[in-house]
Each structure stands twice: as C-alpha cells, then as structure tokens.
Write a protein that holds these residues in place. Sequence first.
Motif, PDB file in Angstrom:
ATOM      1  N   ALA A  34       0.780  -1.176   0.004  1.00 36.24           N
ATOM      2  CA  ALA A  34      -0.086   0.113  -0.064  1.00 36.24           C
ATOM      3  C   ALA A  34       0.914   1.187  -0.026  1.00 36.24           C
ATOM      4  CB  ALA A  34      -0.921  -0.005   1.051  1.00 36.24           C
ATOM      5  N   ALA A  35       1.771   1.266   0.807  1.00 39.09           N
ATOM      6  CA  ALA A  35       2.924   2.404   0.666  1.00 39.09           C
ATOM      7  C   ALA A  35       3.454   2.823  -0.727  1.00 39.09           C
ATOM      8  CB  ALA A  35       3.921   2.063   1.714  1.00 39.09           C
ATOM      9  N   GLY A  36       3.927   1.666  -1.218  1.00 39.18           N
ATOM     10  CA  GLY A  36       4.371   1.674  -2.657  1.00 39.18           C
ATOM     11  C   GLY A  36       3.168   2.394  -3.560  1.00 39.18           C
ATOM     12  N   GLU A  37       2.011   1.897  -3.550  1.00 41.02           N
ATOM     13  CA  GLU A  37       0.818   2.483  -4.308  1.00 41.02           C
ATOM     14  C   GLU A  37       0.657   3.941  -4.229  1.00 41.02           C
ATOM     15  OE1 GLU A  37      -2.600   0.249  -3.158  1.00 41.02           O
ATOM     16  OE2 GLU A  37      -1.929  -1.696  -4.007  1.00 41.02           O
ATOM     17  N   LEU A  38       1.036   4.192  -2.832  1.00 37.12           N
ATOM     18  CA  LEU A  38       0.870   5.728  -2.505  1.00 37.12           C
ATOM     19  C   LEU A  38       1.925   6.664  -2.835  1.00 37.12           C
ATOM     20  CD1 LEU A  38      -1.725   5.129   0.428  1.00 37.12           C
ATOM     21  CD2 LEU A  38      -2.340   5.935  -1.762  1.00 37.12           C
ATOM     22  N   GLY A  39       3.161   6.227  -3.234  1.00 34.56           N
ATOM     23  CA  GLY A  39       4.000   6.879  -3.326  1.00 34.56           C
ATOM     24  C   GLY A  39       5.174   7.087  -2.154  1.00 34.56           C
TER      25      GLY A  39
ATOM     26  N   PRO B   5      10.262   4.123   0.497  1.00 35.95           N
ATOM     27  CA  PRO B   5      10.413   2.908   1.172  1.00 35.95           C
ATOM     28  C   PRO B   5      11.024   3.159   2.574  1.00 35.95           C
ATOM     29  CG  PRO B   5      12.132   3.338  -0.668  1.00 35.95           C
ATOM     30  CD  PRO B   5      11.019   4.327  -0.607  1.00 35.95           C
ATOM     31  N   GLU B   6      11.893   4.090   2.737  1.00 35.59           N
ATOM     32  CA  GLU B   6      12.404   4.120   3.961  1.00 35.59           C
ATOM     33  C   GLU B   6      11.542   4.211   5.235  1.00 35.59           C
ATOM     34  OE1 GLU B   6      13.568   5.425   1.546  1.00 35.59           O
ATOM     35  OE2 GLU B   6      15.462   4.810   0.913  1.00 35.59           O
ATOM     36  N   SER B   7      10.470   4.941   4.850  1.00 40.18           N
ATOM     37  CA  SER B   7       9.538   5.223   5.896  1.00 40.18           C
ATOM     38  C   SER B   7       8.686   4.061   6.442  1.00 40.18           C
ATOM     39  CB  SER B   7       8.366   6.306   5.211  1.00 40.18           C
ATOM     40  OG  SER B   7       7.593   5.640   4.228  1.00 40.18           O
ATOM     41  N   ILE B   8       8.675   2.871   5.697  1.00 40.28           N
ATOM     42  CA  ILE B   8       7.767   1.808   6.284  1.00 40.28           C
ATOM     43  C   ILE B   8       8.570   0.475   6.206  1.00 40.28           C
ATOM     44  CG2 ILE B   8       6.682   1.715   4.070  1.00 40.28           C
ATOM     45  CD1 ILE B   8       5.048   1.262   7.499  1.00 40.28           C
ATOM     46  N   TRP B   9       9.297   0.298   4.852  1.00 41.87           N
ATOM     47  CA  TRP B   9       9.955  -0.924   4.734  1.00 41.87           C
ATOM     48  C   TRP B   9      10.969  -1.262   5.925  1.00 41.87           C
ATOM     49  CZ3 TRP B   9      10.248  -4.527   0.101  1.00 41.87           C
ATOM     50  CH2 TRP B   9       8.897  -4.048  -0.755  1.00 41.87           C
ATOM     51  N   PRO B  10      10.775  -2.614   6.283  1.00 40.19           N
ATOM     52  CA  PRO B  10      11.968  -2.722   7.256  1.00 40.19           C
ATOM     53  C   PRO B  10      13.429  -2.869   6.481  1.00 40.19           C
ATOM     54  CG  PRO B  10      10.038  -4.568   7.373  1.00 40.19           C
ATOM     55  CD  PRO B  10       9.891  -3.712   6.214  1.00 40.19           C
ATOM     56  N   PRO B  11      14.453  -2.384   7.047  1.00 40.61           N
ATOM     57  CA  PRO B  11      15.829  -2.411   6.357  1.00 40.61           C
ATOM     58  C   PRO B  11      16.127  -3.864   5.918  1.00 40.61           C
ATOM     59  CG  PRO B  11      16.086  -2.106   8.645  1.00 40.61           C
ATOM     60  CD  PRO B  11      14.629  -2.090   8.474  1.00 40.61           C
ATOM     61  N   GLN B  12      15.498  -4.970   6.466  1.00 38.39           N
ATOM     62  CA  GLN B  12      16.051  -6.325   6.081  1.00 38.39           C
ATOM     63  C   GLN B  12      15.303  -6.617   4.673  1.00 38.39           C
ATOM     64  OE1 GLN B  12      14.886  -5.452   9.144  1.00 38.39           O
ATOM     65  NE2 GLN B  12      15.644  -6.689  10.599  1.00 38.39           N
ATOM     66  N   TYR B  13      14.376  -6.023   4.129  1.00 35.88           N
ATOM     67  CA  TYR B  13      13.594  -5.989   3.263  1.00 35.88           C
ATOM     68  C   TYR B  13      13.967  -5.154   2.003  1.00 35.88           C
ATOM     69  CZ  TYR B  13      10.581  -9.473   5.748  1.00 35.88           C
ATOM     70  OH  TYR B  13      10.178 -10.708   6.347  1.00 35.88           O
TER      71      TYR B  13
ATOM     72  N   ARG C  59      15.856  -4.126  -0.082  1.00 37.27           N
ATOM     73  CA  ARG C  59      16.272  -4.516  -1.485  1.00 37.27           C
ATOM     74  C   ARG C  59      15.245  -5.060  -2.269  1.00 37.27           C
ATOM     75  NH1 ARG C  59      21.671  -7.720  -0.251  1.00 37.27           N
ATOM     76  NH2 ARG C  59      20.425  -8.625   1.306  1.00 37.27           N
ATOM     77  N   ALA C  60      14.345  -5.317  -1.808  1.00 40.60           N
ATOM     78  CA  ALA C  60      13.157  -5.876  -2.673  1.00 40.60           C
ATOM     79  C   ALA C  60      12.183  -4.922  -3.134  1.00 40.60           C
ATOM     80  CB  ALA C  60      12.457  -7.121  -1.966  1.00 40.60           C
ATOM     81  N   PHE C  61      12.372  -3.782  -2.707  1.00 38.59           N
ATOM     82  CA  PHE C  61      11.349  -2.613  -3.005  1.00 38.59           C
ATOM     83  C   PHE C  61      11.327  -2.202  -4.404  1.00 38.59           C
ATOM     84  CE2 PHE C  61      10.469   1.853  -3.864  1.00 38.59           C
ATOM     85  CZ  PHE C  61       9.284   1.913  -3.388  1.00 38.59           C
ATOM     86  N   ARG C  62      10.140  -2.364  -4.955  1.00 37.30           N
ATOM     87  CA  ARG C  62       9.934  -1.942  -6.302  1.00 37.30           C
ATOM     88  C   ARG C  62       8.828  -1.020  -6.631  1.00 37.30           C
ATOM     89  NH1 ARG C  62       8.936  -7.104  -9.822  1.00 37.30           N
ATOM     90  NH2 ARG C  62       6.961  -7.018  -8.946  1.00 37.30           N
ATOM     91  N   PRO C  63       8.871   0.185  -7.211  1.00 36.04           N
ATOM     92  CA  PRO C  63       8.070   1.203  -6.948  1.00 36.04           C
ATOM     93  C   PRO C  63       6.776   0.683  -7.804  1.00 36.04           C
ATOM     94  CG  PRO C  63      10.000   2.185  -7.605  1.00 36.04           C
ATOM     95  CD  PRO C  63      10.408   0.563  -7.546  1.00 36.04           C
ATOM     96  N   THR C  64       5.646   1.080  -7.377  1.00 34.79           N
ATOM     97  CA  THR C  64       4.475   0.749  -8.005  1.00 34.79           C
ATOM     98  C   THR C  64       3.558   1.801  -8.501  1.00 34.79           C
ATOM     99  OG1 THR C  64       3.225   0.536  -5.983  1.00 34.79           O
ATOM    100  CG2 THR C  64       4.259  -1.537  -6.831  1.00 34.79           C
TER     101      THR C  64
END
Length: 364
Positions: A340-345, A348-356, A358-363
């Motif tokens: 949902a955070a990706g959908e809303l722009g 990633p640092e605001s919500i994604w765990p640092p462990q994950y 690297r998997a972030f992909r903008p939507t």
Amino acid sequence: MSLLFSPLTLRETTFRNRLWVAPMCQYSAEEGVPNDWHHVHLAQFASGGAGLVVAEATAVVPEGRISPRDTGIWNDDQRDAWRPVVDAIHARGSLAGIQLAHAGRKGSTWWPFATRDGLALHGSVPAADGGWTAVAPSAVAYEGFAEPVALDASGIEALVEAFRAATRRALDAGFDVLEVHAAHGYLLHEFLSPLSNRRSDEWGGTLENRARVVVDVVRAVRAEAGEGVPVLVRFSASDAAPGGLEPDDVAQVSRWAVDAGADLIDVSSAGLVAHQQLAVGPGYQVPFAARVRELSDAPVAAVGIITSGVQAEQILRDGDADAIFAAREWLRDPHFGLRAAGELGEAPESIWPPQYIRAFRPTR
C-alpha cells in the motif's frame, strides 16, 4: 505524505500509520493459551507495515470462547503466553492490540475446520467433546445452536468484572490498545439488539437499557486501563434484518461509549442472526462507518473488503473514517502495508524494514 501513512494519536499513544490489522480468529489454541502459530501469524503483519496489529477475539472467561480452540486471557498462564507475541509485534515497529470478547449464545461451537472421521462438524459442541452451556441476555438460541441460559443480575455483574480483570492481564502482557468486542452477534451485541434481547428489566426494552452492559464494560475497562491507554469498541452498525439495529442506533450507543471512556469506534456489521441479508462488495461497510462518524462525532475505523492502498486512502480523504482495519487482505498478503505504501508513493525507508528494502519496487 498520504493520509493512510500519517500518524494518528489517541490519548498517549501514537500509531505510525492508519492501516491496521483487524482481529481474526485462528481457532488454534489449547486451553485458551496462544502458541507459536499466533506468534508467527501476528508478528508477520508488523513486518508487513501495519500500524496496529489486533489479536483475535480473546475470551475473558472460559465460557466466553466461540469454540474450545479460542484464545483466552482469564488466567495468568494465558497472560504470560501473550507476552512474547506482543514483544515480537513491538520489535517490528507496530503497536499491539487485543480484542476482549465474550461469545454469548454463539459460544461452545465447533471451529470452522473441525472434522471427525473425515466429516465436517457444525453447530454446538456437546459436553462430552469439551462443550459448555452458553449464556445470553435471553434464552433465545442462534439458529442451529443449543439454547443458551439467560444471565441473571449476578451473572451480568460477574461479566463486567471479567472484562476488568482481562484488561489488567492484557496490560500486564504489554498490549498497547484494548478493543471491546460488541459486534458480530456475540454477547455484548446480543444485549444491544432487540432481536436477541427480550428482557423486561433494566437491561432490556429501550436502547438505553439494552446498551447498559456495553457502557458498564467500557467504563470498567477504562477505569482499569487508566487515562493513557486507547480503548476501542467494535460495533455491528446494522443487524441486516428487520427489527434489528440500524446505524443511527449504533451512533447513539457510540456516543454513550465515548462518554464512558472509549476513544474510537470500529464499525463492522451483522453476525447476529442467520437470516441476515447483507449486500457484500468492496468497501461495503464504509457507509456504516461514515454514518456513525457523522452522528456520533467520534473517531471511527472502517473495515470490509478494503484491498488496496488507493482504496484505503480515498476512504480517509472522503472523511468516512479516521483509520482503516483490514483482515483477509492481510492473510492474502502479510506485507499489505508495504504494498500500500508503494501504491501511494511513500518513500520505502518510511515503512519498509531495512532487511527487506532491497526488494522494494515502485508501483507508482
């Protein structure tokens, strides 16, 4: 920043965002004690970006369980088993809530995936299989279940005390948020609705009388919790059946609940009777939340087939709710919050765990 990922403060507690995990029964406990299933099930949603993770309907007394497999918080062993679950949620950045519940006439029933000799089991659980006699405001059975026993005055007094004692154990286990379950046809909802409450004493008849137990429970929970802890109340805003509760009734009860110490109303619907008629579709309960919010002037959360960040954001922007609860979408995607955070722009640092990350992909 989107509204969905903006913080919300209730009393002394600030939620990192407004996308929350609704309580979902897992029917996986023994003697009311949560276990490794509950630990992994709930902690994963915190990793997935939830602002609040609310544990399933948790019985305040043994006979308050929906099924023999429900969680409880009526003794200290259960309290102690909840602590590591709460710690795991906190370690992943979310707040932990618990739904305090009593199943009433819908208690002592088989869990949804119960079988014997390969055949599904339904209805009330016999005493020989670990069942018990259910209680209710009136001796009126839910269709297909055993007839309950009507609570007397001492039973109602004991019920309020059970919610108070459960509140203390929940706080000692580390929970940040408490939710009183007064929806879905369970005991407090049964008191509220004229379809299940046939009493002629001070707990029956008028809406004010039928709401008396709910208000007393909220007042007891608030008194035990102190001034800083958020208390939510989940109501079914409509019974979806002739002669039952409607949103305007529940808005009035919500005002009384807020006066008694509630901070936010979690608006759901139905569950009281088998003959309910409810049109189900995306966001189908949002109009109920909007109506309760409008008439009660209380903060509300909306729930009901909310499956994307864009949809959730629009609900908030329309002023229909102050927070969003989702349930099955979190089961389908335990990282619903990250998506949902990706959908809303959102960054990633605001919500994604640092462990994950690297998997972030903008939507968007």
